[in-house]
Design a protein around this motif. Structure first.
Motif, PDB file in Angstrom:
ATOM      1  N   ARG A  44     -28.499 -13.179 -31.950  1.00 41.71           N
ATOM      2  CA  ARG A  44     -27.924 -14.276 -31.173  1.00 41.71           C
ATOM      3  C   ARG A  44     -26.962 -15.007 -32.082  1.00 41.71           C
ATOM      4  NH1 ARG A  44     -31.979 -17.844 -27.526  1.00 41.71           N
ATOM      5  NH2 ARG A  44     -30.472 -19.483 -27.993  1.00 41.71           N
ATOM      6  N   PHE A  49     -43.622 -15.237 -29.581  1.00 41.91           N
ATOM      7  CA  PHE A  49     -42.846 -16.480 -29.548  1.00 41.91           C
ATOM      8  C   PHE A  49     -41.714 -16.369 -28.529  1.00 41.91           C
ATOM      9  CE2 PHE A  49     -39.325 -19.190 -30.831  1.00 41.91           C
ATOM     10  CZ  PHE A  49     -39.956 -20.408 -30.979  1.00 41.91           C
ATOM     11  N   ARG A  50     -41.025 -15.239 -28.549  1.00 38.98           N
ATOM     12  CA  ARG A  50     -39.903 -15.047 -27.630  1.00 38.98           C
ATOM     13  C   ARG A  50     -40.024 -13.658 -27.016  1.00 38.98           C
ATOM     14  NH1 ARG A  50     -35.523 -17.845 -27.320  1.00 38.98           N
ATOM     15  NH2 ARG A  50     -35.683 -18.727 -29.395  1.00 38.98           N
ATOM     16  N   THR A  51     -40.389 -13.614 -25.750  1.00 39.50           N
ATOM     17  CA  THR A  51     -40.575 -12.324 -25.088  1.00 39.50           C
ATOM     18  C   THR A  51     -39.716 -12.271 -23.824  1.00 39.50           C
ATOM     19  OG1 THR A  51     -42.517 -13.277 -24.035  1.00 39.50           O
ATOM     20  CG2 THR A  51     -42.900 -11.896 -25.960  1.00 39.50           C
ATOM     21  N   GLU A  70     -39.436 -24.833 -31.381  1.00 45.81           N
ATOM     22  CA  GLU A  70     -39.746 -25.446 -30.083  1.00 45.81           C
ATOM     23  C   GLU A  70     -40.956 -24.819 -29.377  1.00 45.81           C
ATOM     24  OE1 GLU A  70     -36.393 -25.408 -27.387  1.00 45.81           O
ATOM     25  OE2 GLU A  70     -37.715 -25.455 -25.640  1.00 45.81           O
ATOM     26  N   VAL A  71     -41.829 -25.687 -28.856  1.00 40.32           N
ATOM     27  CA  VAL A  71     -42.875 -25.200 -27.959  1.00 40.32           C
ATOM     28  C   VAL A  71     -42.723 -25.794 -26.555  1.00 40.32           C
ATOM     29  CG1 VAL A  71     -44.681 -24.495 -29.579  1.00 40.32           C
ATOM     30  CG2 VAL A  71     -44.469 -26.907 -28.991  1.00 40.32           C
ATOM     31  N   GLN A 125     -44.676 -19.891 -18.086  1.00 34.46           N
ATOM     32  CA  GLN A 125     -44.321 -21.290 -18.342  1.00 34.46           C
ATOM     33  C   GLN A 125     -45.305 -22.218 -17.636  1.00 34.46           C
ATOM     34  OE1 GLN A 125     -40.162 -21.326 -16.991  1.00 34.46           O
ATOM     35  NE2 GLN A 125     -39.583 -21.790 -19.107  1.00 34.46           N
ATOM     36  N   SER A 173     -41.572 -28.923 -19.824  1.00 35.25           N
ATOM     37  CA  SER A 173     -41.514 -27.470 -19.693  1.00 35.25           C
ATOM     38  C   SER A 173     -42.032 -26.806 -20.963  1.00 35.25           C
ATOM     39  CB  SER A 173     -40.055 -27.072 -19.450  1.00 35.25           C
ATOM     40  OG  SER A 173     -39.916 -25.681 -19.515  1.00 35.25           O
ATOM     41  N   GLU A 191     -33.896 -11.557 -23.095  1.00 39.04           N
ATOM     42  CA  GLU A 191     -33.576 -12.113 -24.413  1.00 39.04           C
ATOM     43  C   GLU A 191     -32.863 -11.068 -25.276  1.00 39.04           C
ATOM     44  OE1 GLU A 191     -34.049 -15.158 -25.412  1.00 39.04           O
ATOM     45  OE2 GLU A 191     -35.562 -16.007 -24.082  1.00 39.04           O
ATOM     46  N   ARG A 246     -36.716 -13.299 -18.902  1.00 35.39           N
ATOM     47  CA  ARG A 246     -35.376 -13.489 -19.482  1.00 35.39           C
ATOM     48  C   ARG A 246     -35.035 -12.268 -20.326  1.00 35.39           C
ATOM     49  NH1 ARG A 246     -35.468 -19.869 -21.464  1.00 35.39           N
ATOM     50  NH2 ARG A 246     -36.225 -20.637 -19.469  1.00 35.39           N
ATOM     51  N   PHE A 250     -42.766 -13.839 -19.773  1.00 40.79           N
ATOM     52  CA  PHE A 250     -43.629 -14.864 -20.359  1.00 40.79           C
ATOM     53  C   PHE A 250     -44.081 -15.826 -19.271  1.00 40.79           C
ATOM     54  CE2 PHE A 250     -40.357 -18.245 -20.466  1.00 40.79           C
ATOM     55  CZ  PHE A 250     -39.206 -17.485 -20.353  1.00 40.79           C
ATOM     56  N   GLY A 277     -44.015 -23.306 -22.856  1.00 34.67           N
ATOM     57  CA  GLY A 277     -44.287 -21.873 -22.772  1.00 34.67           C
ATOM     58  C   GLY A 277     -45.754 -21.616 -23.094  1.00 34.67           C
TER      59      GLY A 277
HETATM   60  P1  ATP Z   1     -34.449 -21.109 -26.486  1.00 34.29           P
HETATM   61  O1  ATP Z   1     -33.313 -22.057 -26.768  1.00 34.29           O
HETATM   62  O2  ATP Z   1     -35.458 -21.001 -27.602  1.00 34.29           O
HETATM   63  O3  ATP Z   1     -34.033 -19.770 -25.955  1.00 34.29           O
HETATM   64  P2  ATP Z   1     -34.860 -22.741 -24.203  1.00 34.29           P
HETATM   65  O4  ATP Z   1     -34.574 -24.060 -24.837  1.00 34.29           O
HETATM   66  O5  ATP Z   1     -33.851 -22.063 -23.349  1.00 34.29           O
HETATM   67  O6  ATP Z   1     -35.348 -21.723 -25.317  1.00 34.29           O
HETATM   68  P3  ATP Z   1     -36.390 -23.622 -22.029  1.00 34.29           P
HETATM   69  O7  ATP Z   1     -35.549 -23.006 -21.000  1.00 34.29           O
HETATM   70  O8  ATP Z   1     -36.314 -25.107 -22.248  1.00 34.29           O
HETATM   71  O9  ATP Z   1     -36.206 -22.865 -23.412  1.00 34.29           O
HETATM   72  O10 ATP Z   1     -37.887 -23.193 -21.741  1.00 34.29           O
HETATM   73  C1  ATP Z   1     -38.956 -24.079 -21.842  1.00 34.29           C
HETATM   74  C2  ATP Z   1     -40.100 -23.478 -22.665  1.00 34.29           C
HETATM   75  O11 ATP Z   1     -40.374 -22.143 -22.225  1.00 34.29           O
HETATM   76  C3  ATP Z   1     -39.744 -23.329 -24.141  1.00 34.29           C
HETATM   77  O12 ATP Z   1     -40.022 -24.522 -24.833  1.00 34.29           O
HETATM   78  C4  ATP Z   1     -40.661 -22.210 -24.561  1.00 34.29           C
HETATM   79  O13 ATP Z   1     -41.963 -22.715 -24.871  1.00 34.29           O
HETATM   80  C5  ATP Z   1     -40.771 -21.343 -23.334  1.00 34.29           C
HETATM   81  N1  ATP Z   1     -39.882 -20.175 -23.438  1.00 34.29           N
HETATM   82  C6  ATP Z   1     -38.558 -20.115 -23.159  1.00 34.29           C
HETATM   83  N2  ATP Z   1     -38.085 -18.878 -23.367  1.00 34.29           N
HETATM   84  C7  ATP Z   1     -39.142 -18.126 -23.776  1.00 34.29           C
HETATM   85  C8  ATP Z   1     -39.307 -16.761 -24.131  1.00 34.29           C
HETATM   86  N3  ATP Z   1     -38.290 -15.910 -24.078  1.00 34.29           N
HETATM   87  N4  ATP Z   1     -40.535 -16.334 -24.507  1.00 34.29           N
HETATM   88  C9  ATP Z   1     -41.580 -17.181 -24.544  1.00 34.29           C
HETATM   89  N5  ATP Z   1     -41.491 -18.487 -24.207  1.00 34.29           N
HETATM   90  C10 ATP Z   1     -40.303 -18.959 -23.830  1.00 34.29           C
END
Ligand code: ATP
Length: 468
Positions: A103, A220-222, A294-295, A227, A336, A212, A210, A225, A338
């Motif tokens: 990214r 952590f990032r999948t 971020e969580v 929410q 919001s 990703e 998503r 997932f 995760g």
């Molecule tokens: P990032 O900038 O890290 O991609 P984001 O700021 O777009 O994330 P949000 O759209 O605000 O994330 O999503 C709210 C919450 O959902 C996040 O704080 C996180 O805990 C969770 N989350 C978001 N994307 C993912 C993911 N790909 N895998 C796991 N949890 C996620």
């Protein structure tokens, strides 16, 4: 995030998760599927306990928030109205030598450049400046041969309901990229059926998808997932007060679930989405990821979401105040989080290694109410039917109120070690003396102390322990 990532902690957690049945890579027998995971017995129990703790605090304990379980598939226009089809993108950059993909905003962050919400042009300008100074390098192989950044849509498509096998643009139905979309679409039904008055919230837990670009940090990032989101509908004049209220409620939730105050902190967004007036994230200090990340996000979103859906659907989404007769589109603030990311947070926080005699004891120190198994029950020896019978009876009795496990595998030392790695707060052993004096040995996970407790007293004993 800092660069001093401790790979060994991450590896240890990943390995424990697989070895002990918390989290498995999905479709492993077919070689796996990148950034998708399955949750085993203990992972599912832990995830459900985290979800339940959130649900209790957000819905059960409040009379101003109601629950919802909306569908993953939604009318495709939803995501046009919300701006996701046009703009839910991340900037992607590729290394031409090792073929790794990154990214671009995350890459810039490692050079101290904040590019969250920057345009593609701004990102490429930053990259070109670094290139000119010969600083831009692939974080994986060190090559300077990197592509320009390009836009990569995070939306996951399906052809549900389409008569063709083809994924034509006009047939696409998206898998929701966030659960709050379902909440906006059920705002009107909720007001009409439950007669909620402002301010009130709608909360739900569910899957989001998503595409990703990079997903290398375990769960952590999948790409799939869960929410846990709450949208709080209010008058704009209430925003400041309610925003502070929810910030405090969410912060305290972490403390009540055993996260130490010095392991979390606030991050204030300076660059906001055009409709937002305030945005804070809660960051947790992951040992496994090398620092704070971020969580959860807490955002003041204005009335943009409902205004867009009213415009695109043609349905009036105004709120009418019965007393004053005021008519307006409510403003929204959201929390919001995760669920899977929180699960990683609780694993990360619970993971500990202790020297016991000449050995290292791995113990997951989950708060008792989150522990997947509350009590494990053992017969001292598996080949003594009278011990097994008594232990089974006890197991069935305790299982009425607690998630329990019966274990007669290996010696007692091995069983303790296994339960420590699962994070079970108490182990109960039935031995030969039990048959004579009606007492069992209860071993505490954290202190490793063993006490003799009368079977007739066990119910009170555990009620007391689990209420603390
Ligand atoms: P990032 O900038 O890290 O991609 P984001 O700021 O777009 O994330 P949000 O759209 O605000 O994330 O999503 C709210 C919450 O959902 C996040 O704080 C996180 O805990 C969770 N989350 C978001 N994307 C993912 C993911 N790909 N895998 C796991 N949890 C996620």
């Amino acid at each position: 995030m800092s660069n001093k990532k401790d790979n060994t902690v991450l590896e240890k957690i990943v390995s424990l998760c697989k070895r002990r049945g918390f989290v498995y890579p999905s479709s492993e027998i077919y070689g796996g599927l990148a950034a998708i995971y399955d949750y085993g017995h203990y992972g599912t129990l832990l995830k459900n306990n985290i979800r339940d703790s959130w649900w209790k605090s957000m819905i059960q304990m409040r009379d101003d928030v109601v629950g919802l379980d909306s569908a993953i598939f939604m009318h495709p226009t939803t995501w046009v109205a919300s701006g996701h089809v046009g703009g839910f993108n991340d900037p992607q950059i590729d290394c031409k030598v090792c073929k790794n993909r990154f990214r671009a905003d995350h890459l810039l962050k490692s050079y101290g450049i904040e590019a969250d919400k920057a345009t593609l042009e701004e990102i490429n300008n930053h990259l070109n400046e670094l290139r000119a100074k010969k600083k831009l390098k692939c974080p994986n192989c060190g090559s300077t041969n990197l592509t320009d950044a390009k836009i990569f849509s995070l939306m996951v498509k399906s052809n549900i309901g389409s008569p063709t096998d083809e994924l034509k643009e006009e047939n696409v139905v998206y898998l929701r990229p966030e659960t709050c979309g379902g909440i906006y679409l059920e705002y009107k039904n909720t007001v009409d059926s439950l007669h909620k008055k402002l301010p009130f919230g709608i909360a739900q837990v569910g899957k989001a998808f998503r595409n990703e670009i990079v997903a290398r940090q375990f769960i952590f990032r999948t790409r799939e997932f869960e929410q846990m989101e709450m949208q709080y509908f209010l008058r704009p004049s209430m925003m400041k007060e309610k925003y502070e209220m929810w910030k405090e409620i969410r912060w305290n939730w972490y403390l009540a679930n055993g996260i130490p105050a010095d392991k979390i902190k606030w991050y204030k967004h300076d660059k906001l989405a055009h409709y937002a007036s305030e945005a804070y994230d809660i960051l947790y200090d992951f040992k496994a990821l090398g620092g704070f990340d971020e969580v959860e996000g807490i955002h003041a979103r204005g009335n943009w979401d409902l205004t867009q859906h009213a415009k695109f659907s043609g349905v009036d989404l105004n709120y009418i105040d019965e007393i004053t007769g005021d008519k307006f589109i409510p403003h929204i603030m959201e929390t919001s989080a995760g669920l899977n990311r929180m699960l990683l947070m609780f694993l990360d926080c619970a993971y500990s290694e202790e020297a016991v005699k000449d050995e290292t004891r791995i113990v997951m120190k989950f708060p008792k109410h989150l522990a997947p198994i509350k009590i494990a029950i053992f017969p001292l020896l598996r080949n003594k039917p009278e011990l097994v019978k008594k232990a089974k009876e006890l197991y069935l009795e305790l299982a009425k109120n607690y998630m329990c496990e019966f274990d007669d595998n290996g010696n007692i030392g091995k069983r303790y070690r296994r339960q420590d790695e699962i994070g079970t707060p108490f182990c109960v052993t039935v031995d030969f003396d039990t048959l004579e004096d009606g007492q069992v040995t209860v071993r505490d996970r954290d202190t490793m102390e063993q006490t003799r407790v009368k079977i007739s007293e066990l119910e009170n004993f555990f009620q007391d322990k689990f209420s603390k």
